[in-house]
Each structure stands twice: as structure tokens, then as C-alpha cells.
Design a protein around this motif. Structure first.
Motif: not given
Lengths: 344, 344
Positions: A165, A167, A175, A177, A179, A288-289, A292, A304-307, B232, B236
Motif C-alpha cells: 500500500a 498512501l 506511507v 507498506l 510485506m 501524526y507520523l 510516532l 520507531v519507524t513508519v512503513p 503494526y 498503521l
């Protein structure tokens, strides 16, 4: 993999282009495939890198990939593309869908491409990143050869069915993702088996379905879905969703991305959503990110990471230093060039 | 929960209808809300059952839910619905979207509803089951109060963001996924803390982000995402996707399904895909699913199930025997009836 062996991006792509044009692919097609293999290595996913060139070349030679194929794209409804790869390579086929989706999403607000009869798509992240760069939400998923067991049974009956994904984020990086729904990749199982190294707990089962850390035992067993029964459920939903909408195969009938013997029977989905149809990009996402990312790490954890963060950093570093490719993998890829020259 | 205390379905729904009509809800609205609470208990998810009636009633009394609200539905693009619940209950709002989606999906092939300003949707499965029963792929997701920690940090910054999918199966029951992206529900943490019972390994962290099995310590900590870093990442992506498309809040700013003090700021998405636009339902899905179900269970496991199987069986049994409701929960719900009568 030794990260000391690095290849400049241009040279990495040029090798694939040379091999595939030598096998009859048009320059543009070969370049797209080469760029996608390069993206795998650039992001540290050798399983999606130039290591795959050998199977791709073998499939071309076996007549299972038509190197000159162009995708056929139908638009039966305002939000739907049906894409037939006509047995061509994966990335040019998926890219044709990816590049057609924004116009549909602009009209319908949301659009989905169902893709069949093309080779392995390679990394999914670059497709959804491309959509995100156009301001669209991008989602991609695909089936693959059965390597993952259902929760509570031994045999491999599901692909590693990745979900990606992208975003778009107003005022920040997207963002992203990407996986697999298996705990580990098949490449990792093979590597660990070859080196006699154990795998992490819960990553694989043996032929009787018993959890094991023995990678060799896993070669007769299967990869465990990530996240236990929930991950199994997600992987199965993706398997059925992709097969249903692309009219491709399920479970052990899925073929054609790892072998040089069978016609391809996996499918792929690519979805795009236009935030403009929903009142524009959401507010506050970037902040927000960043909140995090700024959290204090829990004991034993790094930041902490964001995808997408980690892959972006790895890719940027490798773009600068050169693409890390295992020397043996690079040698084998270069031998394909010799083979291609000889076969002219 | 004692499963010996059972309530006939009609009586269960009637209690919610009586309480909510007593608070000003139209009969039809109250009945939909009552049926959705009943679905929670019918499927064995007390956290989504009539236990929620107290908060719903409290929110009506506090002026945070308008019991007579009707949803406003806009269709800015052929594949997009923007639904404003106008502070009404969740299920009637989402059902309005659910019932409008098939016509859009028939036209565009795919359609998505972005829903905001309504109460908690309750179980997501019944919405996607409804779409699947109409021959459509249904997908639903929603944000919720921050209860889940990001991977590698302590504070709760994500909702339990459930993901649901209903896939129609030619010649078989649909595949129905309905899972939270947290390892455990908040209800389970509260229950175990109250009883002093430990939680499973890896389900929760304490206030410093250290994994613990102590449910009481988890009350100051957070729920762990299912499936480690991948879970996670998925949670997210859902958080950002829902917030972006519905223009609702993120992380700790999400309110209004557990409290009786704050306006609702969560959002919901409901997606429908028409397989007819892709050449009709996929072949071989029912046979594939039956192959999975017939696999020999691995040591220590029961029969392999397909998502939806277990819930369908539990629901069927409870429909026959009566809806299991904890006696204390039922008593408190009945007291709401007395309150509602008094407040007239």
C-alpha cells in the motif's frame, strides 16, 4: 550477502537489458524489467533482485514468456481494468495498468486493475509509490506459488501473497507498506538451509506441520503465515480475492514465477483511490507520523519507524554506494549474457 | 462469560429497541442497532454485544448521539459515497452505505463508502456478509480509540483497527474475515485484569513498553499489534487510510465509541467490488476451500478452518440455543430500560 560487492545502478540495469534484448525483448520492455530487478536489490530484497534473471531468461527460452508481448487492456466498467499480459514480463504489464489507473480513478474515484498472464511483478512497492506520487492511494497484491501452510496443517497451500500500500501524505513522504504474508521468504529458508543456520521460532514447520527452527526440515515443510491464525486468514483472503477477480489459479495450482516449465497461473491486483473525490488529502497525517517516529523506543528496540522509512533509507544509501549484489549472483547473471550472445 | 445464561434473539433485540426508542430513536433505527448488538453476542464477541448499550445510551443522554439522525449520502464520483452519519448510530449509517453500494458497484465495477460522524459500527462481518450475499466482494475497516502500541514503543497510538472481508464463493459459503489488528481485545485485557489471570505471551506491554503477561500492568500499557512489525504496519496503514479518506482523527485524537464525553472522531470505510465486471465469479474456489478444510490437522491442532467457518457455526448454535449474555451484562442492560422509562 556481502554488502561490499556493489554494482552501479546503470550497470545493474544494463546487464538485464543486455540479457533480455539478447533474448528478443524490445529495449523499453527490457529496461522496465531491469529497473524492477534493480529495485529489489536496491531495497535489500535479493529474492526480488537480479537473482530472478536466471528464471526469467529460462522462461523466455522455454517459450513461457514472450519477451515482445504487449499487454491488452480492457475497461469493462469505469472503475475496472482487465489486463492480459499475453505472457509478457510482469513489470511492463503491471506498469501499463499502473499508468492507466489514474485516469480511471479521476473519473470513478476508485479503480482496480485485474492482471493475469504475465511474469512475476517483482517488488510491489514501486507500483504503489508511483500511484502515491500521483497523489493516489495505491494498493497491490498478488498470488504466488504455494509455500505457506494454512494455520493448523502442514502442507503449503497458500502463496506468500504480499500486500502493498502506498498512501500519499500531505507535506511528507508517503506511507509505503510492502510485506509478504509469510513469516519469512523462501529465499531465507534456502539460504539458512544451505548454511546450516537455524531460523527464528515460529517461522516454518516441518513435513508433519510441527514448528521447527531447522531450515533443512522446512524445505520439506512450509513457511508459517505471519501473525498466526489472523495472518493465515489474511493470506487466504488475498489468495481467493486475487484468483477470483483475475480468474487465475489457487493454492498448489499457482505456477510460473519460480519454474521454467509451466505457464504462469498467478494473478495480480492493483487498486487506486483518488483522495480528491473524498474532499482532498487528509489533514494531520504528517504530524501524526512524526509523533510516532519521535516516540521513545521500548527497551531493546531502535527508533520507531513508519512503513516505508526503512526501505527508503536503504534504497537511498544503495543508490549512493552502489547496488549490493552477491558476487555469485552477479556472476551467474553475467553468464546469462554469454548464453544470450551464443544463442543469437 | 457463562454460556448457560441465554436470551432468545427476539428478546435480546427487543431490549435494545425498548431502551433506544425510550431515548427517542425511531423504531427502525433502534431495531438495526439492536440487531447489530445481537450479532456481537450471537458470534461470541461480547465486546461488540449488548454490553455496549450502556455507552450508547449514555451518549444519547449526553447529546453525543442523535437517536433520530438520518445519514446524508453524497455520490461525488461514480465509485464514491461520502456518508455523514449526522451523529446518529453506527449500524443504520453503515447499513445505508452498504445498501447503496451495490448500485454503484454495478455501474463502476468497484465502489467505496467513506463514513464519518456516526456511532460504533459493531461487528463488521454482517456488513461484508450482506455484500457477499448480493454477490459482491465486501471489505470494511474502521478506526477506533488508540489502544495498540506502535512496534517498538510503549504508548497506545493506534486503534485496534479491524479489517473485514466477505468474498462470495460460487457453490459455497462466503469467506468472511473479521479481525482486529490488535493481539487481544480491550475487553479481554479488562476481564483478565479483573480476575487476576495472565494474558498470553506477546499480547500486551506495560507502561514502559516491555512485554508482559500481567493484564493489570497492561491497563497502564497497551495492546500489542498482531503479527509483530508486519501487523503494526498493517494497522498503521488502516489508521491512515481511514482517517485520510473520511477526514477523521488519528491516534489518540480518535474518540467517541468508548466514552460518554466526546464527539465521535473515528471513521469507517466500506468497499464493494462486482465480480461480474471481471468476467463473473472465480472458478474452483469452493473446491480449494474444501481441500483446506479436509487437510490432516498438524499435531495439537483441530480441523483447519476457512475464515468465517467458526463464526458461522457459533452463530448457528446460538441462534438455536439462545444468545449467550453474561447475567451481569443483561441486568445492567435491563436497568437502562428502567432509566429510559424514568427519563420520559
Amino acid at each position: 550477502m556481502s554488502s561490499d560487492h556493489r554494482i552501479p545502478v546503470d550497470e545493474h540495469v544494463a546487464l538485464t537489458v543486455a540479457v533480455l534484448t539478447g533474448l528478443g525483448a524490445p529495449e523499453r520492455t527490457a529496461r522496465i524489467q531491469g529497473e524492477w530487478l534493480c529495485e529489489g536489490d536496491l531495497r535489500g530484497h535479493a529474492s526480488h533482485g537480479i537473482r530472478r534473471l536466471e528464471v526469467l531468461a529460462g522462461r523466455v527460452r522455454a517459450g513461457l514468456i514472450d519477451p515482445a508481448a504487449e499487454a491488452s487492456v480492457q475497461c469493462p466498467r469505469p472503475g475496472v481494468l482487465r489486463v492480459d499480459g499475453n505472457e509478457g514480463f510482469g513489470p511492463p504489464t503491471a506498469l501499463a495498468a499502473c499508468d492507466a489507473l489514474p485516469a480511471l480513478a479521476a473519473e470513478a474515484g476508485i479503480a482496480i486493475a485485474a492482471i493475469r498472464r504475465c511474469g512475476h511483478l517483482g517488488m510491489l512497492a514501486p507500483y504503489v509509490e508511483r500511484l502515491a506520487a500521483a497523489g493516489l492511494v495505491g494498493i497491490a497484491t498478488t498470488t504466488s506459488e504455494a509455500l505457506v501452510h494454512p494455520w493448523g496443517a502442514a502442507p503449503a497451500m497458500l502463496g506468500t501473497n504480499p500486500l502493498a500500500a502506498g498512501l500519499p501524505v500531505d507535506g511528507g513522504e508517503p506511507v509505503v507498506l510492502d510485506m509478504a504474508t509469510g513469516q519469512v521468504s523462501r529465499g531465507k529458508v534456502l539460504d539458512h538451509a544451505a548454511r546450516g543456520e537455524p531460523l527464528p521460532d515460529g517461522a516454518v514447520v516441518d513435513a508433519e506441520g510441527r514448528p521447527t527452527t531447522d531450515a533443512a526440515a522446512a524445505l520439506d515443510g512450509a513457511i508459517t503465515p505471519f501473525g498466526g491464525p489472523k495472518g493465515y486468514a489474511l493470506a487466504l483472503v488475498l489468495e481467493v480475492l486475487v484468483a477470483s477477480l483475475t480468474h487465475t489459479a489457487l493454492g498448489t495450482e499457482v505456477r510460473g514465477t519460480l519454474d521454467v516449465t509451466d505457464p504462469v497461473t498467478k494473478g495480480d491486483l492493483l487498486l487506486a483511490i483518488d483522495p480528491a473525490a473524498f474532499g482532498g488529502p487528509g489533514a494531520g497525517v504528517a504530524a501524526y507520523l512524526d509523533t510516532l517516529r519521535a516516540l521513545e523506543p521500548a527497551p531493546g528496540h531502535g527508533p520507531v519507524t513508519v512503513p516505508g522509512d526503512r526501505a527508503r533509507a536503504v534504497r537511498a544509501r544503495n543508490l549512493e554506494l552502489g547496488v549490493p549484489v552477491d558476487p555469485g549472483t552477479w556472476s551467474r547473471a553475467r553468464e546469462l549474457l554469454v548464453d544470450a550472445d551464443r544463442s543469437r
